[in-house]
Design an enzyme around this catalytic site. Structure first.
Site, PDB file in Angstrom:
ATOM      1  CB  SER A  50      29.857 -12.288  31.775  1.00 18.75           C
ATOM      2  OG  SER A  50      28.890 -12.406  30.760  1.00 18.75           O
ATOM      3  CE  LYS A  88      30.864 -10.993  27.591  1.00 20.10           C
ATOM      4  NZ  LYS A  88      29.798 -11.574  28.424  1.00 20.10           N
ATOM      5  CB  SER A 137      28.595  -7.809  30.313  1.00 19.36           C
ATOM      6  OG  SER A 137      28.975  -9.144  30.531  1.00 19.36           O
ATOM      7  CE  LYS A 144      32.148  -8.557  31.951  1.00 23.85           C
ATOM      8  NZ  LYS A 144      30.813  -8.643  32.585  1.00 23.85           N
TER       9      LYS A 144
END
Length: 377
Positions: free
Chosen positions: A56, A59, A116, A219
């Site tokens: 993730s 992202k 997320s 993140k």
């Protein structure tokens, strides 16, 4: 070329030089990098250029594209985007959108960053990729190329595993710095602790946000193949460090290892000013000008990241062409300030003219040139 070795105390006052001995740091992460965001200095790296699944943390690129679209007027925070069945069916972490539901862009931003949400990321991908996540991935790859992420390739907006979806710790650090630099008005989303949507409250997965470490983003990531990872940034006393760790075994290791490496960076290294923009470092002679000299200035702030334990070895040198032929324009680059220290690449800072110097008149130039010719004879 004229070279001037500046006395260290003149330029640096008592700032320390690069150290020979820094307490080492170790981490169980498979890939890692720690960067001073102001100077771009890498403080620590471990397999930082090895291709790895980014989970993730991918992202961040999804949000770079989204923030860029908002800045360019392609999206507005209060626009509402539809949720397709494909977005709704996304596996893994989700914002828990419903099929056909229209969600505001600002809610979707929090859905991607705080929760997320893979579903939210795909909603953005379809909106900006003409209905196709693959087309959106092409936009992601184009942005990566623009940012100098030369060892990255994206095939989806979520980071879900794919052999052709990868990045490196160094590239992710580059992306994190770009997000902070290019979208300061949007960066605050990364520090939000929780977000509730469709009556479902979820907390930010970044463990360092809860530790009182002045961490304000960015993140986390996790897949079975990639392990646990985190891209984090902290701002302490005006100094920002960016950290990327990946390949850790569990959430606790991700939290502890990240905190350990960040604290090490702040403890062992400092950010030191060398010269400020418009500092006058010398005067250069001018040929055929209405003034005989022009001030030589630093074009921009010169900062250096150095180990705190350093004491000696730092050198600065000014190099510029002399005399400088008139006319001279204020701000014209006329030389460089080179900073060197043991164990580091030389750093060049442009030097510029601090004033306009007009050329003397035609007949005066003829007289000056004749004078030089006669003296050479």
């Amino acid at each position: 070329m004229k070279k001037l070795l500046l006395p260290i105390l003149l330029v640096l006052l008592s700032f320390p030089a690069l150290a020979q001995n820094v307490a080492p740091v170790e981490t169980a992460a498979k890939q890692a990098i720690l960067v001073d965001a102001t100077t771009g200095t890498v403080l620590f790296a471990k397999d930082a250029d090895s291709q790895m699944p980014t989970s993730s943390m991918s992202k961040m690129m999804t949000m770079y594209v989204v923030f860029d679209a908002i800045k360019n007027g392609k999206l507005k925070p209060d626009d509402e985007l539809p949720t397709s069945e494909y977005a709704w069916k996304q596996e893994g972490s989700r914002m828990f959108l419903n099929v056909g539901q229209r969600a505001k862009v600002e809610d979707l931003i929090r859905g991607v960053i705080v929760q997320s949400g893979n579903d939210a990321a795909v909603v953005f991908a379809e909106a900006l990729g003409s209905g196709s996540e693959a087309s959106f991935a092409e936009i992601m790859n184009a942005k990566a190329k623009e940012l100098g992420m030369n060892n990255s390739h994206f095939v989806n907006a979520t980071g879900l595993p794919d052999p052709q979806h990868y990045s490196t710790a160094r590239d992710l650090a580059t992306l994190a710095v770009a997000l902070i630099r290019d979208f300061p008005e949007d960066y605050h989303y990364f520090s939000e602790i929780e977000f509730t949507y469709n009556n479902i409250k979820q907390g930010n997965r970044n463990p360092l946000l809860y530790r009182g470490m002045n961490v304000d983003g960015l993140k986390t990531g996790h897949t079975d193949i990639g392990g646990y990872g985190l891209t984090a940034s902290a701002l302490r006393d005006g100094r920002r460090l960016v950290l990327v760790l990946n390949g850790l075994q569990d959430m606790q290791a991700r939290a502890d290892e990240s905190a350990h490496v960040l604290d090490w960076g702040y403890r062992e290294y400092g950010l030191y000013p060398i010269a400020k923009a418009n500092d006058r470092l010398a005067d250069a002679t001018v040929w055929l000008g209405q003034a005989q000299t022009v001030p030589v200035l630093v074009a921009k702030d010169a900062m250096l990241t150095l180990p705190r334990s350093a004491r000696s070895g730092l050198k600065t040198e000014i190099t510029f062409n002399q005399p400088i032929s008139a006319p001279v324009t204020k701000g014209q680059e006329i030389g460089k300030l080179t900073i060197t220290a043991p164990g580091m690449e030389p750093k060049d800072v442009p030097l510029v003219a601090g004033a306009d110097v007009a050329q003397i008149g035609f007949f005066a130039r003829i007289v000056a040139k004749l004078h030089v010719l006669l003296h050479k004879a």
